[in-house]
Design a protein around this motif. Sequence first.
Motif, short mmCIF file in Angstrom:
data_model
loop_
_atom_site.label_atom_id
_atom_site.label_comp_id
_atom_site.label_asym_id
_atom_site.label_seq_id
_atom_site.Cartn_x
_atom_site.Cartn_y
_atom_site.Cartn_z
N UNK A 158 95.68 -53.03 5.32
CA UNK A 158 95.73 -51.88 4.77
C UNK A 158 97.24 -51.69 3.95
N UNK A 159 98.08 -52.21 4.77
CA UNK A 159 99.53 -52.06 3.99
C UNK A 159 99.78 -53.08 2.74
N UNK A 160 99.07 -54.27 2.74
CA UNK A 160 99.16 -54.77 1.80
C UNK A 160 98.31 -54.26 0.52
N UNK A 161 97.06 -53.75 0.80
CA UNK A 161 96.38 -53.19 -0.11
C UNK A 161 97.08 -51.91 -0.60
N UNK A 162 97.53 -51.25 0.13
CA UNK A 162 98.64 -50.10 -0.62
C UNK A 162 99.74 -50.58 -1.53
N UNK A 163 100.42 -51.59 -1.03
CA UNK A 163 101.36 -52.13 -1.77
C UNK A 163 100.78 -52.61 -3.26
N UNK A 164 99.77 -53.25 -3.26
CA UNK A 164 99.36 -53.88 -4.37
C UNK A 164 98.76 -52.80 -5.40
N UNK A 165 98.11 -51.69 -4.76
CA UNK A 165 97.79 -50.49 -5.65
C UNK A 165 98.80 -49.84 -6.11
N UNK A 166 99.93 -49.67 -5.22
CA UNK A 166 101.16 -49.09 -5.54
C UNK A 166 101.86 -49.75 -6.94
N UNK A 167 101.74 -51.21 -6.94
CA UNK A 167 102.46 -51.65 -7.93
C UNK A 167 101.34 -51.61 -9.28
N UNK A 168 100.15 -51.75 -8.97
CA UNK A 168 99.27 -51.81 -10.30
C UNK A 168 99.43 -50.61 -10.94
N UNK A 169 99.29 -49.46 -10.14
CA UNK A 169 99.56 -48.19 -10.75
C UNK A 169 100.76 -47.78 -11.41
N UNK A 170 101.90 -48.42 -10.86
CA UNK A 170 103.31 -48.13 -11.20
C UNK A 170 103.29 -48.88 -12.67
N UNK A 171 102.69 -50.06 -12.67
CA UNK A 171 102.54 -51.26 -14.08
C UNK A 171 101.95 -50.18 -15.02
N UNK A 172 100.60 -49.57 -14.76
CA UNK A 172 100.04 -48.65 -15.72
C UNK A 172 100.92 -47.70 -15.98
N UNK A 173 101.62 -46.89 -15.15
CA UNK A 173 102.20 -45.63 -15.52
C UNK A 173 103.61 -46.28 -16.69
N UNK A 174 104.09 -47.17 -16.10
CA UNK A 174 105.37 -47.78 -16.88
C UNK A 174 104.84 -48.20 -18.29
N UNK A 175 103.72 -49.01 -18.48
CA UNK A 175 103.18 -49.27 -19.83
C UNK A 175 102.65 -48.01 -20.55
N UNK A 176 102.12 -47.15 -19.98
CA UNK A 176 101.79 -45.85 -20.60
C UNK A 176 102.96 -45.04 -21.07
N UNK A 177 104.02 -45.17 -20.29
CA UNK A 177 105.22 -44.25 -20.77
C UNK A 177 105.88 -45.25 -21.72
N UNK A 178 105.75 -46.23 -21.70
CA UNK A 178 106.32 -47.22 -23.02
C UNK A 178 105.64 -46.93 -24.45
N UNK A 179 104.40 -47.03 -24.18
CA UNK A 179 103.42 -46.58 -25.48
C UNK A 179 103.91 -45.29 -25.93
N UNK A 180 103.98 -44.26 -24.89
CA UNK A 180 104.26 -42.79 -25.48
C UNK A 180 105.78 -42.87 -26.41
N UNK A 181 106.67 -43.79 -25.53
CA UNK A 181 108.04 -43.68 -26.32
C UNK A 181 107.84 -44.25 -27.65
N UNK A 182 107.21 -45.33 -27.89
CA UNK A 182 107.19 -46.14 -29.10
C UNK A 182 106.23 -45.02 -30.09
N UNK A 183 105.37 -44.46 -29.70
CA UNK A 183 104.77 -43.33 -30.50
C UNK A 183 105.69 -42.33 -30.78
N UNK A 184 106.43 -41.86 -30.04
CA UNK A 184 107.78 -40.88 -30.33
C UNK A 184 108.54 -41.44 -31.20
N UNK A 185 108.96 -42.70 -31.33
CA UNK A 185 110.08 -43.26 -31.95
C UNK A 185 109.51 -43.33 -33.36
N UNK A 186 108.12 -43.83 -33.57
CA UNK A 186 107.70 -43.96 -34.99
C UNK A 186 107.44 -42.61 -35.58
N UNK A 187 107.31 -41.48 -35.16
CA UNK A 187 106.87 -40.27 -35.66
C UNK A 187 108.31 -39.65 -35.81
#
Length: 170
Positions: A141-170
């Motif tokens: 359970x702890x390992x799965x929790x860790x992997x899920x947290x890292x996966x969702x953290x990457x998605x969140x970071x990727x999403x934030x980076x895309x939003x920042x690129x869009x903001x920089x372009x406009x």
Amino acid sequence: MPVPFEYTPTGSIMIHDPKYEHDTRTLQTENTHTVCYARVSSADQKTDLQRQTDRLKAFAINMGVTNPQIVQEIGSGMNGSRRKLNRILADPTVTTIIVEHRDRFARMNMELVESSLQAQDRRIIVVDDHELDDDLVRDMTEVLTLFCARLYGRRSASHKAQLMLKAAES
């Protein structure tokens, strides 16, 4: 018997659980205090935080603690940089920390924290301690929790980076 007990005037035997029952003089002296630590993961769970706090305070009072300190925090259980929790752990006058569930305190390595506090004559009391007893299941359970947290953290970071690129372009 291997646990403390006493005979009552009616002839019954009362068994004391040393995990929860301590002499109230040792629970709180002038230089020590008990903290009820409540945590939720996000701000939209504030009502849960208040209910958790109320249950912890009632538990502490039933244990004989006269004036428990209440600490509420909003933050991820995977994040080790929770300011309020770190302040509690660094304070040597806090001899008892009361939490509702193990995962409200820490998602992983709770045993390490308990051992280090125990070496300092401090303790953590888990009110609802009906966690999984099987070590393998808990580890998975702890390992799965860790992997899920890292996966969702990457998605969140990727999403934030895309939003920042869009903001920089406009």
